[in-house]
Design a protein around this motif. Structure first.
Motif, PDB file in Angstrom:
ATOM      1  N   ARG A 125       0.877  -1.169   0.000  1.00  0.00           N
ATOM      2  CA  ARG A 125       0.000   0.000   0.000  1.00  0.00           C
ATOM      3  C   ARG A 125       0.914   1.219   0.000  1.00  0.00           C
ATOM      4  O   ARG A 125       1.518   1.540   1.017  1.00  0.00           O
ATOM      5  N   MET A 126       1.008   1.865  -1.145  1.00  0.00           N
ATOM      6  CA  MET A 126       1.974   2.938  -1.367  1.00  0.00           C
ATOM      7  C   MET A 126       1.259   4.291  -1.406  1.00  0.00           C
ATOM      8  O   MET A 126       0.624   4.637  -2.406  1.00  0.00           O
ATOM      9  N   PRO A 127       1.328   5.087  -0.319  1.00  0.00           N
ATOM     10  CA  PRO A 127       0.709   6.412  -0.329  1.00  0.00           C
ATOM     11  C   PRO A 127       1.499   7.369  -1.232  1.00  0.00           C
ATOM     12  O   PRO A 127       2.659   7.663  -0.964  1.00  0.00           O
ATOM     13  N   VAL A 128       0.870   7.824  -2.298  1.00  0.00           N
ATOM     14  CA  VAL A 128       1.484   8.792  -3.202  1.00  0.00           C
ATOM     15  C   VAL A 128       1.095  10.179  -2.705  1.00  0.00           C
ATOM     16  O   VAL A 128      -0.096  10.513  -2.662  1.00  0.00           O
ATOM     17  N   THR A 129       2.063  10.955  -2.291  1.00  0.00           N
ATOM     18  CA  THR A 129       1.819  12.227  -1.617  1.00  0.00           C
ATOM     19  C   THR A 129       0.805  13.090  -2.364  1.00  0.00           C
ATOM     20  O   THR A 129       0.967  13.366  -3.550  1.00  0.00           O
ATOM     21  N   GLY A 130      -0.238  13.494  -1.636  1.00  0.00           N
ATOM     22  CA  GLY A 130      -1.225  14.405  -2.183  1.00  0.00           C
ATOM     23  C   GLY A 130      -2.232  13.787  -3.124  1.00  0.00           C
ATOM     24  O   GLY A 130      -3.140  14.480  -3.595  1.00  0.00           O
ATOM     25  N   LEU A 131      -2.118  12.495  -3.409  1.00  0.00           N
ATOM     26  CA  LEU A 131      -3.030  11.869  -4.360  1.00  0.00           C
ATOM     27  C   LEU A 131      -3.857  10.745  -3.759  1.00  0.00           C
ATOM     28  O   LEU A 131      -5.077  10.724  -3.868  1.00  0.00           O
ATOM     29  N   GLY A 132      -3.209   9.769  -3.170  1.00  0.00           N
ATOM     30  CA  GLY A 132      -3.925   8.621  -2.633  1.00  0.00           C
ATOM     31  C   GLY A 132      -3.000   7.432  -2.506  1.00  0.00           C
ATOM     32  O   GLY A 132      -1.773   7.566  -2.622  1.00  0.00           O
ATOM     33  N   THR A 133      -3.568   6.283  -2.282  1.00  0.00           N
ATOM     34  CA  THR A 133      -2.767   5.079  -2.043  1.00  0.00           C
ATOM     35  C   THR A 133      -2.851   4.138  -3.232  1.00  0.00           C
ATOM     36  O   THR A 133      -3.937   3.791  -3.706  1.00  0.00           O
ATOM     37  N   TRP A 134      -1.699   3.734  -3.697  1.00  0.00           N
ATOM     38  CA  TRP A 134      -1.553   2.765  -4.792  1.00  0.00           C
ATOM     39  C   TRP A 134      -1.339   1.407  -4.144  1.00  0.00           C
ATOM     40  O   TRP A 134      -0.361   1.191  -3.447  1.00  0.00           O
ATOM     41  N   THR A 135      -2.261   0.487  -4.390  1.00  0.00           N
ATOM     42  CA  THR A 135      -2.201  -0.834  -3.767  1.00  0.00           C
ATOM     43  C   THR A 135      -1.966  -1.906  -4.834  1.00  0.00           C
ATOM     44  O   THR A 135      -2.635  -1.908  -5.873  1.00  0.00           O
ATOM     45  N   TYR A 136      -1.036  -2.785  -4.575  1.00  0.00           N
ATOM     46  CA  TYR A 136      -0.775  -3.891  -5.497  1.00  0.00           C
ATOM     47  C   TYR A 136      -0.151  -5.046  -4.721  1.00  0.00           C
ATOM     48  O   TYR A 136       0.172  -4.912  -3.535  1.00  0.00           O
ATOM     49  N   THR A 137       0.002  -6.180  -5.373  1.00  0.00           N
ATOM     50  CA  THR A 137       0.622  -7.338  -4.738  1.00  0.00           C
ATOM     51  C   THR A 137       1.879  -7.733  -5.502  1.00  0.00           C
ATOM     52  O   THR A 137       1.982  -7.544  -6.717  1.00  0.00           O
ATOM     53  N   SER A 138       2.832  -8.282  -4.779  1.00  0.00           N
ATOM     54  CA  SER A 138       4.059  -8.781  -5.379  1.00  0.00           C
ATOM     55  C   SER A 138       4.557  -9.918  -4.498  1.00  0.00           C
ATOM     56  O   SER A 138       3.848 -10.374  -3.592  1.00  0.00           O
ATOM     57  N   GLU A 139       5.785 -10.363  -4.736  1.00  0.00           N
ATOM     58  CA  GLU A 139       6.320 -11.444  -3.921  1.00  0.00           C
ATOM     59  C   GLU A 139       7.832 -11.372  -3.862  1.00  0.00           C
ATOM     60  O   GLU A 139       8.490 -10.895  -4.793  1.00  0.00           O
ATOM     61  N   LEU A 140       8.353 -11.824  -2.744  1.00  0.00           N
ATOM     62  CA  LEU A 140       9.794 -11.846  -2.515  1.00  0.00           C
ATOM     63  C   LEU A 140      10.328 -13.260  -2.701  1.00  0.00           C
ATOM     64  O   LEU A 140       9.858 -14.189  -2.037  1.00  0.00           O
ATOM     65  N   PRO A 141      11.322 -13.447  -3.573  1.00  0.00           N
ATOM     66  CA  PRO A 141      12.008 -14.738  -3.618  1.00  0.00           C
ATOM     67  C   PRO A 141      13.172 -14.724  -2.630  1.00  0.00           C
ATOM     68  O   PRO A 141      13.960 -13.777  -2.603  1.00  0.00           O
ATOM     69  N   LEU A 142      13.280 -15.727  -1.796  1.00  0.00           N
ATOM     70  CA  LEU A 142      14.357 -15.807  -0.810  1.00  0.00           C
ATOM     71  C   LEU A 142      15.161 -17.077  -1.044  1.00  0.00           C
ATOM     72  O   LEU A 142      14.598 -18.132  -1.315  1.00  0.00           O
ATOM     73  N   ARG A 143      16.468 -16.923  -0.930  1.00  0.00           N
ATOM     74  CA  ARG A 143      17.358 -18.060  -1.165  1.00  0.00           C
ATOM     75  C   ARG A 143      18.333 -18.176   0.003  1.00  0.00           C
ATOM     76  O   ARG A 143      18.880 -17.177   0.479  1.00  0.00           O
ATOM     77  N   GLU A 144      18.554 -19.416   0.449  1.00  0.00           N
ATOM     78  CA  GLU A 144      19.484 -19.657   1.543  1.00  0.00           C
ATOM     79  C   GLU A 144      20.926 -19.537   1.041  1.00  0.00           C
ATOM     80  O   GLU A 144      21.292 -20.068  -0.002  1.00  0.00           O
ATOM     81  N   GLN A 145      21.740 -18.800   1.794  1.00  0.00           N
ATOM     82  CA  GLN A 145      23.127 -18.567   1.421  1.00  0.00           C
ATOM     83  C   GLN A 145      24.034 -19.652   1.994  1.00  0.00           C
ATOM     84  O   GLN A 145      23.624 -20.486   2.806  1.00  0.00           O
ATOM     85  N   ASP A 146      25.301 -19.614   1.593  1.00  0.00           N
ATOM     86  CA  ASP A 146      26.246 -20.633   2.035  1.00  0.00           C
ATOM     87  C   ASP A 146      26.423 -20.656   3.548  1.00  0.00           C
ATOM     88  O   ASP A 146      26.719 -21.696   4.134  1.00  0.00           O
ATOM     89  N   ASP A 147      26.252 -19.484   4.186  1.00  0.00           N
ATOM     90  CA  ASP A 147      26.422 -19.420   5.634  1.00  0.00           C
ATOM     91  C   ASP A 147      25.141 -19.774   6.385  1.00  0.00           C
ATOM     92  O   ASP A 147      25.088 -19.673   7.614  1.00  0.00           O
ATOM     93  N   GLY A 148      24.078 -20.174   5.666  1.00  0.00           N
ATOM     94  CA  GLY A 148      22.832 -20.566   6.309  1.00  0.00           C
ATOM     95  C   GLY A 148      21.840 -19.438   6.447  1.00  0.00           C
ATOM     96  O   GLY A 148      20.692 -19.672   6.814  1.00  0.00           O
ATOM     97  N   ALA A 149      22.269 -18.199   6.182  1.00  0.00           N
ATOM     98  CA  ALA A 149      21.353 -17.067   6.265  1.00  0.00           C
ATOM     99  C   ALA A 149      20.472 -17.014   5.016  1.00  0.00           C
ATOM    100  O   ALA A 149      20.881 -17.444   3.936  1.00  0.00           O
TER     101      ALA A 149
END
Length: 544
Positions: A125-149
């Motif tokens: 939900r992205m409030p655009v100053t002085g106009l309103g809120t732009w709402t959309y959906t997306s997704e994060l891809p996460l990958r485990e690193q060599d150190d386990g993080a």
């Protein structure tokens, strides 16, 4: 003092099937992520995760990235990705270039994709100053690193699914003439005379429908600059010039008093709404700072313990508790995570009335099994109109009470945390409904459409709520209002934000047919921050 919660992250996590050397790194990531999002409610960790399903460290890393991005900590967010320099550049360009301030990023349930990554969907939900809120959906891809993080596997499309090497976004604004408006008695209102109304008046340009300034976010070709599609449009049909000033429900005296009262917020971001109990007409809307985002009407906050008005209503409606019933208030209560009262206060053998007036978190959480998982949201919608669509006269956020995802989140929702969201407009309306028994859609201009459908609260419950709110002033956490004339009732609230931010302070109150709600960001406690604001307001407006 009001109460708030603290979470004990020392509890051991269930074992996971993962590389042995990654265990220490996972713990560090999970704890850091919990801190970044206020771990109390957003991290989604705890003993309810089983052996199956995505690694909780991936979800924690994703939520931490979203929390940093939302808070404007862009270098920190970028550092959680596989390409920190590029991520920092893109995130900064995206938010600054589109005039986005205070984004709200809500993570969904993580999913394993089968290619070694975990996907965390989210709603932006992205409030655009002085106009309103732009709402959309997306997704994060996460990958485990060599150190386990776990890290966010950086790509442009995670910011927005259509952002790519070939396409970017462009914000275009349409020029609109300043709206002329008057208060309920015909007195001229303007940003010059009432600076705090600037973001409100800007949205009145479309008349009763709240069209406001017009503009759009376009997807454009990076090479040619041509518009490929329009992603979001803001504003409606402009009011005709010969229609004359927009007549609002505001009262110039209340509005002036509200703006002076917000000076007691000590320079913090704050917002206040006052409305009439009998018809929902808004008398004052004040924002600090005075320009920019209309947090009073469009903000999204955890309402903290002011929400106990709704929780109490749900419990009283089904006869699960009575004001004089003993409902113990211990120092701690563990429901997946440890909840506690401020300064680990306790009230052994306390009544429900005492739990309300002292805002005891553990007492309310201890009653969670008296309500079905979705019952709190159902009561909020059915009796208080929360979560229904309101037509206020300007764009508004009308509250949300999602069904809890687990026992910990249910416990949090009992005290106005977790994913419960509101703002001063919502909480002023909640207060008005509680003391009158009937929800009336708030309005800023005459002629707004009302599509809500609610049921009145039983008179018995209304009487009990009024008595509880009055006792909170005379013998509880809202004592800052005790010297005011008239029969004042109130409820304080303290809402956790994150481990590296002070709590938001809340107070709601009613007197002489007017309900008021105030939030002070990072105000620490409701009685200590929002309380003086409401005291100043009610002192300036004589009691009848």
């Amino acid at each position: 003092m009001d109460t708030h919660t603290h979470v004990d992250h020392s509890r051991p996590r269930p074992p996971r099937r993962r590389p042995r050397g990654a265990a220490r790194a996972l713990t560090a990531v999970a704890v850091a992520a919990a801190a970044a999002v206020g771990g109390a409610y957003a991290a989604g960790l705890g003993p309810f995760a089983g052996e199956d399903g995505p690694d909780p460290g991936a979800a924690a890393a994703g939520r931490a990235f979203l929390a940093d991005w939302a808070a404007g900590r862009l270098p920190d967010a970028a550092a959680r990705t596989t390409s920190p320099d590029r991520a920092r550049q893109v995130l900064r360009s995206f938010t600054a270039g589109l005039d986005i301030t205070g984004p709200k990023l809500t993570a969904g349930e993580p999913e394993e994709t089968g290619d070694g990554t975990v996907t965390v969907p989210f709603t932006a939900r992205m409030p655009v100053t002085g106009l309103g809120t732009w709402t959309y959906t997306s997704e994060l891809p996460l990958r485990e690193q060599d150190d386990g993080a776990w890290k966010v596997d950086w790509r442009l499309s995670l910011v927005h699914p259509r952002l790519s090497d070939g396409h970017k976004f462009r914000l275009e604004r349409e020029e609109t003439e300043p709206v002329e408006a008057t208060d309920r008695d015909g007195e001229t209102l303007s940003a010059a005379t009432h600076p705090s109304l600037a973001p409100v008046l800007a949205r009145l340009a479309g008349g009763p429908d709240g069209g406001g300034p017009r503009g759009a976010v376009h997807l454009v070709d990076r090479a040619t600059g041509e518009v490929v599609r329009t992603e979001a449009s803001f504003g409606g049909k402009a009011a005709a010039k010969d229609d004359g000033p927009v007549r609002t429900t505001l009262d110039a005296d209340w509005q002036s008093a509200a703006e002076r009262a917000l000076a007691r917020a000590g320079g913090r971001n704050a917002a206040l709404v006052a409305l009439r109990v009998d018809d929902g007409e808004v008398l004052a809307v004040a924002n600090a700072p005075a320009s920019g985002f209309n947090r009073a009407v469009s903000g999204t906050y955890a309402p903290g313990s002011t929400w106990k008005i709704v929780t109490s209503s749900a419990l009283l409606l089904k006869g699960a508790v009575a004001p004089d019933d003993v409902v113990d208030c211990p120092k701690y209560l563990t429901v997946g995570k440890r909840f506690q009262n401020v300064e680990t206060s306790e009230h052994p053998g306390a009544t429900f009335r005492k739990g309300f007036t002292e805002s005891c978190n553990t007492a309310f959480i201890g009653l969670r099994d008296e309500l079905d998982d979705g019952e709190l949201g159902e009561v909020a919608e059915k009796y208080f109109g929360v979560g229904q669509t309101w037509h206020v006269g300007v764009p508004s956020y009308d509250g949300s009470v999602p069904v809890p995802r687990d026992a910990t989140e249910k416990a949090a929702s009992m005290i106005g945390q977790g994913r419960v969201q509101a703002n001063p407009l919502v909480m002023a309306s909640v207060t008005a409904t509680a003391v009158s028994g009937t929800f009336r859609q708030p309005s800023l201009v005459a002629g707004t459409e009302d599509t809500t459908a609610t049921t009145p609260l039983p008179p018995r419950v209304v009487t009990q709520l009024r008595e509880l709110m009055r006792a909170t002033v005379t013998e509880g956490t809202a004592g800052v209002l005790a010297d005011l004339p008239g029969e004042v009732g109130a409820k304080t609230g303290t809402a956790e934000v994150s481990d590296d931010q002070e709590n938001n302070g809340w107070m709601v109150a009613h007197r002489d047919g007017v309900a008021v709600a105030c939030v002070v960001e990072e105000g620490v406690t409701g009685g200590g921050s929002a309380g003086p604001v409401i005291h100043e307001l009610l002192s300036a407006v004589p009691a009848s």
